[in-house]
Every structure is written in structure tokens, then in C-alpha cells.
Design a protein around this motif. Structure first.
Motif, PDB file in Angstrom:
ATOM      1  N   LEU A 161      14.481  19.307 -34.810  1.00  0.00           N
ATOM      2  CA  LEU A 161      13.959  18.705 -34.829  1.00  0.00           C
ATOM      3  C   LEU A 161      14.317  18.289 -33.183  1.00  0.00           C
ATOM      4  O   LEU A 161      15.318  17.582 -32.539  1.00  0.00           O
ATOM      5  N   GLY A 162      13.316  18.344 -32.246  1.00  0.00           N
ATOM      6  CA  GLY A 162      13.426  17.606 -31.270  1.00  0.00           C
ATOM      7  C   GLY A 162      12.819  15.892 -30.905  1.00  0.00           C
ATOM      8  O   GLY A 162      11.815  15.182 -31.528  1.00  0.00           O
ATOM      9  N   GLU A 163      12.754  15.634 -29.713  1.00  0.00           N
ATOM     10  CA  GLU A 163      12.637  14.314 -29.392  1.00  0.00           C
ATOM     11  C   GLU A 163      10.558  14.352 -28.881  1.00  0.00           C
ATOM     12  O   GLU A 163      10.530  14.320 -28.177  1.00  0.00           O
ATOM     13  N   THR A 164      10.864  12.840 -29.796  1.00  0.00           N
ATOM     14  CA  THR A 164       9.735  12.630 -29.323  1.00  0.00           C
ATOM     15  C   THR A 164       9.431  11.280 -28.036  1.00  0.00           C
ATOM     16  O   THR A 164      10.716  10.449 -28.437  1.00  0.00           O
ATOM     17  N   ARG A 165       9.065  11.185 -27.502  1.00  0.00           N
ATOM     18  CA  ARG A 165       9.245  10.467 -26.370  1.00  0.00           C
ATOM     19  C   ARG A 165       8.348   9.914 -25.586  1.00  0.00           C
ATOM     20  O   ARG A 165       7.590  10.497 -24.758  1.00  0.00           O
ATOM     21  N   ILE A 166       7.819   9.004 -25.325  1.00  0.00           N
ATOM     22  CA  ILE A 166       6.386   8.535 -25.045  1.00  0.00           C
ATOM     23  C   ILE A 166       6.547   6.812 -24.253  1.00  0.00           C
ATOM     24  O   ILE A 166       6.388   5.814 -24.138  1.00  0.00           O
ATOM     25  N   PRO A 167       6.731   7.303 -22.705  1.00  0.00           N
ATOM     26  CA  PRO A 167       7.492   5.496 -22.164  1.00  0.00           C
ATOM     27  C   PRO A 167       6.201   4.658 -21.752  1.00  0.00           C
ATOM     28  O   PRO A 167       6.030   4.607 -20.318  1.00  0.00           O
ATOM     29  N   PHE A 168       4.960   5.425 -21.983  1.00  0.00           N
ATOM     30  CA  PHE A 168       4.035   3.818 -21.728  1.00  0.00           C
ATOM     31  C   PHE A 168       3.205   3.655 -23.514  1.00  0.00           C
ATOM     32  O   PHE A 168       2.891   4.545 -24.344  1.00  0.00           O
ATOM     33  N   PRO A 169       2.058   2.503 -23.327  1.00  0.00           N
ATOM     34  CA  PRO A 169       1.582   1.971 -24.564  1.00  0.00           C
ATOM     35  C   PRO A 169       0.949   2.949 -24.513  1.00  0.00           C
ATOM     36  O   PRO A 169       0.578   3.032 -23.930  1.00  0.00           O
ATOM     37  N   VAL A 170       0.274   3.494 -25.795  1.00  0.00           N
ATOM     38  CA  VAL A 170      -0.258   4.566 -26.580  1.00  0.00           C
ATOM     39  C   VAL A 170      -1.254   3.349 -26.576  1.00  0.00           C
ATOM     40  O   VAL A 170      -2.611   4.094 -26.808  1.00  0.00           O
ATOM     41  N   GLU A 171      -1.019   2.085 -27.217  1.00  0.00           N
ATOM     42  CA  GLU A 171      -2.419   1.651 -27.806  1.00  0.00           C
ATOM     43  C   GLU A 171      -3.373   1.391 -25.983  1.00  0.00           C
ATOM     44  O   GLU A 171      -2.745   0.965 -25.649  1.00  0.00           O
ATOM     45  N   GLY A 172      -4.924   1.565 -26.686  1.00  0.00           N
ATOM     46  CA  GLY A 172      -5.895   1.472 -25.329  1.00  0.00           C
ATOM     47  C   GLY A 172      -5.621   2.059 -24.081  1.00  0.00           C
ATOM     48  O   GLY A 172      -6.214   2.577 -22.924  1.00  0.00           O
ATOM     49  N   ALA A 173      -4.603   3.481 -24.214  1.00  0.00           N
ATOM     50  CA  ALA A 173      -4.525   4.486 -23.523  1.00  0.00           C
ATOM     51  C   ALA A 173      -5.241   5.759 -23.251  1.00  0.00           C
ATOM     52  O   ALA A 173      -6.250   5.775 -24.373  1.00  0.00           O
ATOM     53  N   ARG A 174      -5.829   6.331 -22.158  1.00  0.00           N
ATOM     54  CA  ARG A 174      -6.868   7.585 -21.015  1.00  0.00           C
ATOM     55  C   ARG A 174      -5.550   8.464 -22.148  1.00  0.00           C
ATOM     56  O   ARG A 174      -4.655   8.605 -20.690  1.00  0.00           O
ATOM     57  N   ILE A 175      -5.090   9.033 -22.863  1.00  0.00           N
ATOM     58  CA  ILE A 175      -4.382  10.462 -22.493  1.00  0.00           C
ATOM     59  C   ILE A 175      -4.881  11.705 -22.314  1.00  0.00           C
ATOM     60  O   ILE A 175      -6.050  11.774 -23.502  1.00  0.00           O
ATOM     61  N   VAL A 176      -4.970  12.372 -21.788  1.00  0.00           N
ATOM     62  CA  VAL A 176      -4.551  13.898 -21.743  1.00  0.00           C
ATOM     63  C   VAL A 176      -3.129  14.919 -22.581  1.00  0.00           C
ATOM     64  O   VAL A 176      -2.031  14.987 -22.228  1.00  0.00           O
ATOM     65  N   LEU A 177      -3.797  15.141 -24.228  1.00  0.00           N
ATOM     66  CA  LEU A 177      -2.989  16.093 -24.588  1.00  0.00           C
ATOM     67  C   LEU A 177      -2.751  17.562 -24.080  1.00  0.00           C
ATOM     68  O   LEU A 177      -3.661  18.015 -24.063  1.00  0.00           O
ATOM     69  N   VAL A 178      -1.733  17.804 -23.893  1.00  0.00           N
ATOM     70  CA  VAL A 178      -1.145  19.122 -22.732  1.00  0.00           C
ATOM     71  C   VAL A 178      -0.828  20.441 -23.911  1.00  0.00           C
ATOM     72  O   VAL A 178       0.918  19.953 -24.392  1.00  0.00           O
ATOM     73  N   ASP A 179      -1.184  21.084 -24.284  1.00  0.00           N
ATOM     74  CA  ASP A 179      -0.398  22.365 -24.580  1.00  0.00           C
ATOM     75  C   ASP A 179      -0.345  23.531 -23.824  1.00  0.00           C
ATOM     76  O   ASP A 179      -1.282  23.997 -23.031  1.00  0.00           O
ATOM     77  N   ASP A 180       0.514  24.499 -24.301  1.00  0.00           N
ATOM     78  CA  ASP A 180       0.560  26.165 -23.159  1.00  0.00           C
ATOM     79  C   ASP A 180      -0.438  26.659 -23.428  1.00  0.00           C
ATOM     80  O   ASP A 180      -1.445  27.723 -23.494  1.00  0.00           O
ATOM     81  N   VAL A 181      -0.515  26.896 -25.357  1.00  0.00           N
ATOM     82  CA  VAL A 181      -2.060  27.981 -25.626  1.00  0.00           C
ATOM     83  C   VAL A 181      -2.614  26.636 -26.973  1.00  0.00           C
ATOM     84  O   VAL A 181      -1.863  26.887 -28.294  1.00  0.00           O
ATOM     85  N   LEU A 182      -3.414  26.856 -27.577  1.00  0.00           N
ATOM     86  CA  LEU A 182      -3.734  26.628 -28.305  1.00  0.00           C
ATOM     87  C   LEU A 182      -4.820  27.792 -29.510  1.00  0.00           C
ATOM     88  O   LEU A 182      -5.745  28.779 -28.920  1.00  0.00           O
ATOM     89  N   PHE A 183      -4.486  27.670 -30.037  1.00  0.00           N
ATOM     90  CA  PHE A 183      -4.138  29.068 -30.757  1.00  0.00           C
ATOM     91  C   PHE A 183      -5.311  28.329 -32.746  1.00  0.00           C
ATOM     92  O   PHE A 183      -6.297  28.529 -32.904  1.00  0.00           O
ATOM     93  N   THR A 184      -4.842  28.169 -33.685  1.00  0.00           N
ATOM     94  CA  THR A 184      -5.517  27.961 -34.750  1.00  0.00           C
ATOM     95  C   THR A 184      -5.724  26.225 -34.693  1.00  0.00           C
ATOM     96  O   THR A 184      -6.703  25.830 -35.537  1.00  0.00           O
ATOM     97  N   GLY A 185      -5.141  25.296 -34.265  1.00  0.00           N
ATOM     98  CA  GLY A 185      -5.173  24.449 -33.944  1.00  0.00           C
ATOM     99  C   GLY A 185      -4.241  23.109 -34.966  1.00  0.00           C
ATOM    100  O   GLY A 185      -4.738  21.614 -34.823  1.00  0.00           O
ATOM    101  N   ARG A 186      -4.207  24.217 -35.386  1.00  0.00           N
ATOM    102  CA  ARG A 186      -3.225  23.342 -36.546  1.00  0.00           C
ATOM    103  C   ARG A 186      -2.026  23.027 -35.341  1.00  0.00           C
ATOM    104  O   ARG A 186      -1.390  21.092 -36.098  1.00  0.00           O
ATOM    105  N   THR A 187      -1.455  22.044 -34.682  1.00  0.00           N
ATOM    106  CA  THR A 187      -0.193  22.452 -34.280  1.00  0.00           C
ATOM    107  C   THR A 187      -0.925  20.908 -33.257  1.00  0.00           C
ATOM    108  O   THR A 187      -0.393  19.805 -33.129  1.00  0.00           O
TER     109      THR A 187
END
Lengths: 194, 320
Positions: free
Chosen positions: A93-119
Motif C-alpha cells: 500500500l502506498g500513501e494517500t495524501r490530500i493536503p487540501f479540502p476536497v469538498e467543493g474543490a476543482r480538481i485535476v486528476l493526473v496520471d501518466d498513462v490512460l489505458f483501460t480506465g480502471r485506475t
């Protein structure tokens, strides 16, 4: 590159460091125009490959905007995977760290490769467990196709035609902000094998 | 770093890297337990049976919370309500429970070897929540997690365990785990409660509390199990004398390092093995232990789960 990659034979270069930089800069400009000009945004990288991409994008968005870099979070999606119990040995397991409130935030999710979409599906579920964001967009360095879920990226560095059995290797180096060693390579399965 | 077992029966079975894997995963689950929404879908659709044939509040609750935070469905089978009182043998009970297709059975029983027996007999995963005087692996793991957070590591550290060592599965699991990770372990208590051969596990026995706690980084107090004394065990004259000789209070604490950590697996007999001032004092990490218990049990379930699929995968491989 691992020994496993080497066994799969030659890797064909797709993007060098300059091409990666250009692609990220273009994505950052789009993100800045679409979102950053209309209020605060935050970037969330999907571990492990999405995190260095998110860091570089944050810097480039700040450059395009002329403001401070947006906050960066990281998600480890292991606990949200749909293929976890295929064997007794579980992923670390790796660490999940979100140092800002997600509620109401405008978020860009970032990955290196988009493949099946399951991730991305798993990452969205995890993000929602932290709160209800105002909106979530998806940015990926490489979209290699073969989606198994109805998920599309809003910002794409490079679209790549691939076979299902191909391997797309994204190499990250440097400090994550500037990356002279960054590159994207394509490995064709079968080639180089006896 | 890996853990590829169907069951968690005892610390004695585990390699150092397996212990560290369980602790590292537990560390991640601790972070999850601090989130506003303390639930992940990891064990969705999985069933966990808590088969507790000996009294327990903390451990059972801890396992139950752990399973539910990972979205498993949990079922509790207790001593008085179970068919054990009708004369059903343990193995029959276990086989019947397994026929209902759980993924994990968490078992506590007064008889040593129960968890190993079930693990061998059943295809589902088995987690030992305490078997007689034998082992209590998740307790030792949560103690280790608490120590690692506070001390950074185990190498060169001295841990003193005080009390009824002979009848304590907590002490046994801890001695094995802590010595395996490089700590020095002292045990202390009346001679009647120190098992012969404890040195073979790597612990050093001390008769006097003040010698035992001197220079120790950690003092772990065990509960005096009143029920064993009521059952007619003559291990020491009376609790008042025990308390005077082996109880931890502000007076005895003066012999300890000022930064010593005081632990207790609970339930605490206030005023017997530990005084309230010490149990609630700045040295105490007793409530940290409880918090870590949930994370450690989540880690254990995460790692043992999936034995059925693993078997099916092996089967598919053989068919190919």
C-alpha cells in the motif's frame, strides 16, 4: 527499465524530454485557461506514475497563470482496485495524501498513462470518499486507448495507437519539477523473444 | 517485502519481512482511520465470522471495526449463544460455519492450538485472536506498531514485560516478535508466573521490578488474571502483596527512564498491576495501542484475504 522490460525486447522511443516538456506545457496552458482563471484548482496525481506528472504540471500551470502553484495531492488506489484478490500476495500500500479540502474543490486528476480506465475509476471513487468536489477533470501524458470503462481524458499530452499487448513505459527522472530524463517508450510484446 | 499466507496463526510462524509487511500496511491503514470517511471498498462482498469462545470486548470490537471499515460483512458467534454449550465439538462448529462460506474466521478460544487446528482443517483464512496461553499475534503486532512509531525502531531497545508471563499469550507473542526484530526483552514477575524455558525464546528473567525497569525503553504491564487465581491457582499470596512487589506506581516509576513508554494490553486492573497516575500519565501509550489495534487488524485481513481466488488461480494454471 526493469529486467522484465529488457526481456520484452527493444523499446521504441515515442517522446523525448523536449517532447514531454512541450506536451505538458500545452496541457498546462489549457488547464490554466479552462480552470485556473476561474478560481483555485488543485492537482491530484495517481500513484506512482501520476505524481511526478502532477508536480510538473503544477509548476507549468503556475507559470502560465503567473500565480502560486496549485496544491498537489496524491492518491494510492490499491484499496479501491477491482482486481485485488487474484492471488495471496497483495500489493504494497502506498500513501494517500490530500493536503487540501476536497469538498467543493476543482480538481485535476493526473496520471501518466490512460489505458483501460480502471485506475481512474478507482481514483475517482477514492477522491469522492474525501468529499464532494465541485468538479473533476482528467489529465494524462499519454492516452494509449483500449478503454474498458466509459472514461475519457480532458487534457492529453499524446494520443498513441497501441496493441493491447504493448507496453507503454514512461520514465521519470530529475526532481519531478524539471525532468531532463523524462521520456516515453513503446514496447511491442513478442519482439526480441525466442 | 511480502506476505503470502492464508492464515495468521502466530508470530512464531512469521519471518521478519512478513512482520514488517504487516506493520507497514497497518501504517497506511492508520492514515485511513483518520479520514472523515473511514471506509474503503476493499473487502466488499467478503464475509468475516468472529468466533469468540472466550470473553472479549476490545479485541472483538477492534476486529469488527477493522472488517467493517474495509466493507466486509461481519458475523459474530459468541460462547453462550453458540452450539458449543450444546456439546458440539469445536471442529464441527468450525466446519458448519465454513459451510456458510465465510472468507475469514477470526477465532478466540481458551485452548492453545485452536487457530492452527482450524487453519489446517478449513479452506478459508483463519486469524488467531488469542488461543489459550499460546499466541495473540495481532496484539503483539499492534504493540510493535506503537513502539515503532514512538521509538523509530527496535534494534538495541529494551522492553520489559511485567506480570503473569506464564499464562500470557500476549507476553509470548511479544517476546517472539520483539526479539525477532532486534529488541532485548526482560520479563519480570513472581517466580511462579515465569515459565521455565522463557530464555529459550530470547528473554531474560528478572525477579525484582526495579532491576527489570531500570534503563528500559518500554515497560509493558500485564493484567493479573483474577479468574485464574479464583480458580484456585496459588501463584502469589494476595493481590495486595503482588501490587506492592510488581505494581507500577509513581514510586517505582522513579527507577525508570524519564522518557519510558508504559504499555498495557488491557483490560487494566487499576491499583493492582498499575496505579491510575501511571496508567493516565505522560508515559502511557495505552490508548495508542487501542488505536493501532484497528489498523493492525485491517492489515491482517488485507493480507490473508483471497485464499480461495489464489487456489482457483493455481487450479486455472494447472488446467492450462
Amino acid at each position: 527499465m526493469t529486467a522484465d522490460d529488457a526481456r520484452r525486447g527493444e523499446l521504441k522511443p515515442i517522446m523525448d524530454a523536449a517532447a514531454v516538456e512541450r506536451a505538458l506545457r500545452r496541457m498546462a496552458t489549457q488547464i490554466a485557461e479552462d480552470l485556473a482563471s476561474r478560481g483555485e484548482i488543485a492537482l491530484v496525481g495517481i500513484r506512482a506514475g501520476g505524481v511526478p506528472v502532477a508536480r510538473r504540471l503544477a509548476r507549468l500551470v503556475a507559470e502560465a497563470e503567473g500565480g502560486p502553484p496549485p496544491p498537489i495531492g496524491e492518491v494510492d488506489i490499491t484499496l479501491y482496485r477491482d482486481d485485488l484478490y487474484t492471488g495471496l500476495e497483495k500489493p504494497v500500500l502506498g500513501e494517500t495524501r490530500i493536503p487540501f479540502p476536497v469538498e467543493g474543490a476543482r480538481i485535476v486528476l493526473v496520471d501518466d498513462v490512460l489505458f483501460t480506465g480502471r485506475t481512474v475509476r478507482a481514483a475517482l471513487d477514492e477522491l469522492m470518499d474525501y468529499g464532494r468536489p465541485r468538479l473533476v477533470r482528467l489529465a494524462v501524458l499519454v492516452d494509449r486507448g483500449h478503454r474498458e470503462l466509459p472514461i475519457q481524458a480532458d487534457y492529453v499530452g499524446r494520443r498513441l495507437e497501441t496493441e493491447l499487448s504493448d507496453r507503454v513505459v514512461v520514465v521519470h527522472g530529475g526532481d519531478g519539477e524539471r525532468d531532463p530524463e523524462a521520456r516515453v517508450e513503446l514496447g511491442r510484446a513478442g519482439r526480441g523473444r525466442p | 517485502m511480502s506476505f503470502a499466507r492464508k492464515d495468521l496463526v502466530g508470530i512464531a510462524d512469521l519471518e521478519e519481512h512478513e512482520i514488517l509487511t504487516l506493520l507497514d500496511t497497518a501504517e497506511r491503514f492508520r492514515e485511513l482511520n483518520e479520514r472523515p470517511i473511514k471506509k474503503v471498498p476493499t473487502l466488499r462482498g467478503r464475509s468475516v465470522i468472529h468466533l469468540f469462545l472466550e470473553p472479549s470486548t476490545r479485541t472483538r470490537t477492534s476486529f469488527d471495526i477493522a472488517a467493517k471499515r474495509m466493507s466486509a460483512d461481519t458475523f459474530s458467534v459468541g460462547g453462550v449463544t453458540s452450539s458449543a454449550v450444546k456439546g458440539e465439538t469445536l471442529l464441527d462448529t468450525a466446519r458448519n460455519l465454513h459451510a456458510m462460506r465465510p472468507d475469514v474466521i477470526v477465532v478466540r478460544h481458551k485452548m492453545a492450538g485452536t487457530a492452527a487446528l482450524l487453519a489446517k482443517a478449513l479452506p478459508c483464512s483463519v486469524i488467531n485472536a488469542g488461543d489459550g496461553f499460546h499466541e495473540h499475534p495481532t496484539q503483539a503486532l499492534l504493540d510493535a506498531l506503537t513502539l515503532r512509531q514512538r521509538l523509530g525502531g527496535f534494534e538495541g531497545r529494551t522492553v520489559t514485560i511485567v506480570g503473569d508471563i506464564a499464562h500470557s499469550r500476549v507476553a509470548r507473542s511479544n517476546v517472539i516478535l520483539l526479539t525477532r526484530l532486534g529488541a532485548r526483552v526482560r520479563v519480570c514477575g513472581p517466580r511462579t508466573l515465569i515459565p521455565p524455558g522463557i530464555e529459550a525464546l530470547g528473554a531474560v528473567a528478572c525477579d525484582r521490578l526495579r532491576d527489570a525497569i531500570e534503563d528500559a525503553d518500554v515497560v509493558m504491564m500485564l493484567r493479573i488474571q483474577q479468574e485464574r487465581i479464583d480458580q484456585g491457582g496459588h501463584y502469589f499470596p494476595n493481590t495486595r502483596e503482588y501490587s506492592r512487589l510488581y505494581g507500577l506506581n509513581l514510586d517505582t516509576m522513579r527507577r525508570a527512564r524519564p522518557d519510558v513508554l508504559v504499555m498495557h494490553p488491557g483490560p487494566v486492573n487499576r491499583g493492582v498491576e498499575i496505579s491510575p497516575e501511571v496508567a493516565d500519565g505522560p508515559w502511557s501509550v495505552i490508548l495508542d495501542q487501542v488505536t493501532n489495534g484497528v489498523a493492525v487488524r485491517m492489515s491482517a485481513m488485507y493480507h490473508v484475504m483471497g485464499a480461495d481466488r489464489a487456489e482457483a488461480a493455481v487450479q486455472r494454471g494447472a488446467d492450462r
